[in-house]
Design a protein around this motif. Structure first.
Motif, PDB file in Angstrom:
ATOM      1  N   GLY A  22      39.628  35.430  40.439  1.00  0.00           N
ATOM      2  CA  GLY A  22      39.170  36.797  40.700  1.00  0.00           C
ATOM      3  C   GLY A  22      40.368  37.717  40.827  1.00  0.00           C
ATOM      4  O   GLY A  22      41.341  37.394  41.520  1.00  0.00           O
ATOM      5  N   LEU A  23      40.297  38.842  40.107  1.00  0.00           N
ATOM      6  CA  LEU A  23      41.371  39.844  40.204  1.00  0.00           C
ATOM      7  C   LEU A  23      40.703  41.171  40.554  1.00  0.00           C
ATOM      8  O   LEU A  23      40.737  42.126  39.800  1.00  0.00           O
ATOM      9  CB  LEU A  23      42.133  39.915  38.859  1.00  0.00           C
ATOM     10  CG  LEU A  23      43.419  40.735  38.814  1.00  0.00           C
ATOM     11  CD1 LEU A  23      44.435  40.262  39.840  1.00  0.00           C
ATOM     12  CD2 LEU A  23      44.030  40.685  37.409  1.00  0.00           C
ATOM     13  N   GLY A  24      40.040  41.159  41.727  1.00  0.00           N
ATOM     14  CA  GLY A  24      39.335  42.351  42.182  1.00  0.00           C
ATOM     15  C   GLY A  24      40.067  43.019  43.323  1.00  0.00           C
ATOM     16  O   GLY A  24      41.310  43.025  43.373  1.00  0.00           O
ATOM     17  N   SER A  27      42.330  40.535  45.670  1.00  0.00           N
ATOM     18  CA  SER A  27      43.495  39.977  44.959  1.00  0.00           C
ATOM     19  C   SER A  27      44.526  41.047  44.644  1.00  0.00           C
ATOM     20  O   SER A  27      45.728  40.835  44.844  1.00  0.00           O
ATOM     21  CB  SER A  27      43.056  39.335  43.640  1.00  0.00           C
ATOM     22  OG  SER A  27      42.302  38.202  43.888  1.00  0.00           O
ATOM     23  N   TRP A  84      42.471  34.619  37.246  1.00  0.00           N
ATOM     24  CA  TRP A  84      41.393  34.536  36.247  1.00  0.00           C
ATOM     25  C   TRP A  84      40.374  35.629  36.591  1.00  0.00           C
ATOM     26  O   TRP A  84      40.115  35.860  37.788  1.00  0.00           O
ATOM     27  CB  TRP A  84      40.634  33.213  36.348  1.00  0.00           C
ATOM     28  CG  TRP A  84      41.351  31.980  35.942  1.00  0.00           C
ATOM     29  CD1 TRP A  84      41.412  31.449  34.688  1.00  0.00           C
ATOM     30  CD2 TRP A  84      42.046  31.046  36.800  1.00  0.00           C
ATOM     31  NE1 TRP A  84      42.116  30.251  34.714  1.00  0.00           N
ATOM     32  CE2 TRP A  84      42.514  29.988  35.992  1.00  0.00           C
ATOM     33  CE3 TRP A  84      42.340  31.005  38.165  1.00  0.00           C
ATOM     34  CZ2 TRP A  84      43.220  28.898  36.499  1.00  0.00           C
ATOM     35  CZ3 TRP A  84      43.060  29.941  38.679  1.00  0.00           C
ATOM     36  CH2 TRP A  84      43.491  28.897  37.847  1.00  0.00           C
ATOM     37  N   ASP A  85      39.772  36.241  35.592  1.00  0.00           N
ATOM     38  CA  ASP A  85      38.668  37.166  35.887  1.00  0.00           C
ATOM     39  C   ASP A  85      37.864  37.398  34.608  1.00  0.00           C
ATOM     40  O   ASP A  85      38.440  37.523  33.528  1.00  0.00           O
ATOM     41  CB  ASP A  85      39.185  38.517  36.425  1.00  0.00           C
ATOM     42  CG  ASP A  85      38.130  39.224  37.263  1.00  0.00           C
ATOM     43  OD1 ASP A  85      38.316  39.361  38.490  1.00  0.00           O
ATOM     44  OD2 ASP A  85      37.080  39.628  36.696  1.00  0.00           O
ATOM     45  N   PRO A 119      44.424  39.015  33.469  1.00  0.00           N
ATOM     46  CA  PRO A 119      43.603  37.874  33.861  1.00  0.00           C
ATOM     47  C   PRO A 119      43.368  36.880  32.721  1.00  0.00           C
ATOM     48  O   PRO A 119      43.121  37.272  31.582  1.00  0.00           O
ATOM     49  CB  PRO A 119      42.282  38.525  34.290  1.00  0.00           C
ATOM     50  CG  PRO A 119      42.228  39.810  33.563  1.00  0.00           C
ATOM     51  CD  PRO A 119      43.653  40.277  33.415  1.00  0.00           C
ATOM     52  N   ALA A 122      37.854  33.645  32.307  1.00  0.00           N
ATOM     53  CA  ALA A 122      37.252  32.979  33.467  1.00  0.00           C
ATOM     54  C   ALA A 122      36.211  31.945  33.061  1.00  0.00           C
ATOM     55  O   ALA A 122      35.586  32.060  32.010  1.00  0.00           O
ATOM     56  CB  ALA A 122      36.587  34.028  34.353  1.00  0.00           C
ATOM     57  N   GLY A 134      30.726  40.023  32.347  1.00  0.00           N
ATOM     58  CA  GLY A 134      32.137  39.964  31.959  1.00  0.00           C
ATOM     59  C   GLY A 134      32.273  39.613  30.500  1.00  0.00           C
ATOM     60  O   GLY A 134      31.362  39.053  29.883  1.00  0.00           O
ATOM     61  N   ALA A 172      37.252  35.368  44.313  1.00  0.00           N
ATOM     62  CA  ALA A 172      36.249  35.895  43.377  1.00  0.00           C
ATOM     63  C   ALA A 172      34.941  36.127  44.114  1.00  0.00           C
ATOM     64  O   ALA A 172      34.791  35.778  45.294  1.00  0.00           O
ATOM     65  CB  ALA A 172      36.071  34.922  42.211  1.00  0.00           C
TER      66      ALA A 172
END
Ligand SMILES: NC(=O)c1ccc[n+]([C@@H]2O[C@H](COP(=O)([O-])OP(=O)(O)OC[C@H]3O[C@@H](n4cnc5c(N)ncnc54)[C@H](O)[C@@H]3O)[C@@H](O)[C@H]2O)c1
Length: 442
Positions: A22-24, A27, A84-85, A119, A122, A134, A172
């Protein structure tokens, strides 16, 4: 008291790769925060590993080093990030969209650095996170194939980033509620279930499996079941890898695990605790789905039951009405407001009320936890601690424990446990707070 020799801990040599699922909001706030700290543009406030001290020996010895100087932790300068995203935004774009950090002050000056973190595709399935879509996805016929691709990602990151060690932290979205079933029981049933695309195997479990197979510690910041199943726990023990979770303990639950122990310490009764939140970030949107909320609700509800021990204190805690709500309310973004109404009672049963209104910032509270978990899981690995790391319960809403043990939720017991584990690792005396020796001289 005899002091044990302490553990042999391998030095924190070389770079530490921190791979985030997760790259939200959490992160990017973590990554951008570390980079700002490294450039001297801010302080790592909220991080026990960076700001905290630890008392050693007797009070009269006046030895209180910083934790990061006492135990051999990786240096912030040695952290390298990957993520990862399913959403293809790089860390800069994702951070701007998350709207947590002030763009001109904390993002623009490190724009190039953040744009360099793109990212990886995922392992994602909308069945488990209903409110997300996504495009940056891995493809494979079976879940096993996806897990193998994740393993390959870890191996390539090791090489391309030149890191000597890796840790993975799940940052994530919260997946739908899943209960343990026979597929989660042993490695053989788990692997078979991956091959058969069994719905019991959520994407988060594929990351955890991949981590363990690559000898990488795995910490779970969301309430998903993930690594809290026998198959993966055994795998972690067998391969001597630290694991832990679940769900970062940040705002409302952190306050709950401070206040509830205070009521219990003073033997004050509790009639009810109503907790509600408004939250407008993507996490809030995901949690607006009843199935993801159910996972979060279980994690938030368990806390009081364990702290208050209604079986032991039926007159005080035998009839507590506990309710937790999270309401998605876009105008607030990441700046959550959490209200608690607490109905307590005292002497002869007279009622009293406490109101808490915590205007917090979710990711600002979570980022230092991600940092500490990455550093302490790496330390655990180098100290050859394996399986569930209960000493890191301090950071989790719903701490994993050995089978048959109830979790310890009281924040200050958790803190003592954490610090005593560090003392034990370094061969220092445990602090019991007895202190009779100051008064009864031999
Ligand atoms: N911020 C807090 O205080 C706090 C506290 C406890 C737990 N958490 C948990 O931390 C997690 C992250 O929170 P956030 O605010 O950053 O949310 P977010 O929605 O901003 O970020 C989550 C990211 O995960 C991605 N994602 C979803 N499924 C994925 C998968 N299978 N593989 C890779 N990436 C995937 C999403 O696309 C999204 O970008 C949530 O589960 C949240 O419940 C946050």
């Amino acid at each position: 008291m005899a002091v044990e020799a302490g553990r042999d801990i391998a030095p924190a040599k070389g770079k530490l790769g921190v791979m985030l699922v997760g790259l939200g909001a959490v992160s990017t706030t973590f990554i951008a925060g570390v980079e700002n700290v490294r450039r001297g543009r801010g302080l790592p406030i909220g991080s026990l590993s960076q700001m905290g001290t630890i008392r050693l020996g007797k009070r009269t010895e006046k030895r209180s080093p910083k934790i990061k100087e006492f135990v051999p932790l990786a240096d912030l300068q040695d952290l390298v990030f990957a993520a990862w995203d399913p959403i293809p935004d790089d860390a800069y774009t994702a951070a701007v969209k998350a709207g947590v950090l002030e763009r001109h002050e904390h993002l623009e000056p490190i724009k190039d650095f953040l744009q360099g973190i793109k990212p990886l595709p995922a392992a994602f399935d909308q069945y488990y996170v209903k409110r997300l879509q996504g495009t940056n996805l891995k493809r494979g016929k079976t879940k096993r194939e996806l897990a193998e691709q994740l393993r390959e990602d870890i191996r390539s990151f090791r090489k391309s980033a030149g890191v000597s060690r890796v840790v993975i932290v799940w940052c994530a979205s919260t997946e739908v509620f899943i209960t343990p079933v026979p597929a989660h029981q042993s490695l053989a049933t788990f692997e078979k279930a991956m091959e058969q695309n069994d719905p019991a195997i959520a994407p988060s479990m594929l990351y955890a499996y991949a981590a363990l197979m690559e000898s990488v510690p795995f910490a779970n910041g969301a309430p998903n079941l993930t690594v809290d199943v026998p198959a993966l726990q055994h795998l972690a023990e067998e391969r001597k890898i630290p694991i832990g979770g679940k769900d970062f303990k940040t705002g409302q639950t952190m306050m709950k695990t401070v206040l509830a122990p205070a009521f219990k310490a003073r033997m004050l009764g509790l009639a009810g605790w109503y907790s509600t939140n408004i939250l407008g970030n993507r996490d809030g949107e995901v949690l607006d789905d009843p199935e993801s909320f159910k996972t979060k609700e279980e994690s938030k509800l368990g806390v009081l039951e364990y702290i208050l021990q209604p079986d032991q204190y039926p007159e005080l805690y035998g009839n507590v009405f506990h309710k937790v709500r999270i309401n998605y309310y876009p105008p607030r973004g990441d700046n959550k407001e959490g209200w608690d109404n607490i109905d307590i009672f005292g002497w002869l049963g007279y009622p009293m009320q406490i109101k808490v209104d915590f205007l917090c910032r979710d990711s600002i509270l979570a980022a230092p936890i991600v940092l500490d978990l990455a550093l302490f899981f790496d330390l655990a690995q180098r100290a050859r601690l394996s399986g569930i790391q209960e000493w890191l319960s301090f950071y989790f809403k719903s701490p994993q424990t050995a089978p048959g043990l109830y979790p310890e939720h009281d924040l200050f017991i958790q803190q003592t446990k954490l610090k005593n584990t560090l003392r034990w690792l370094m061969g220092e005396e445990q602090i019991t707070h007895l202190g009779i020796e100051y008064y009864e001289k031999a």
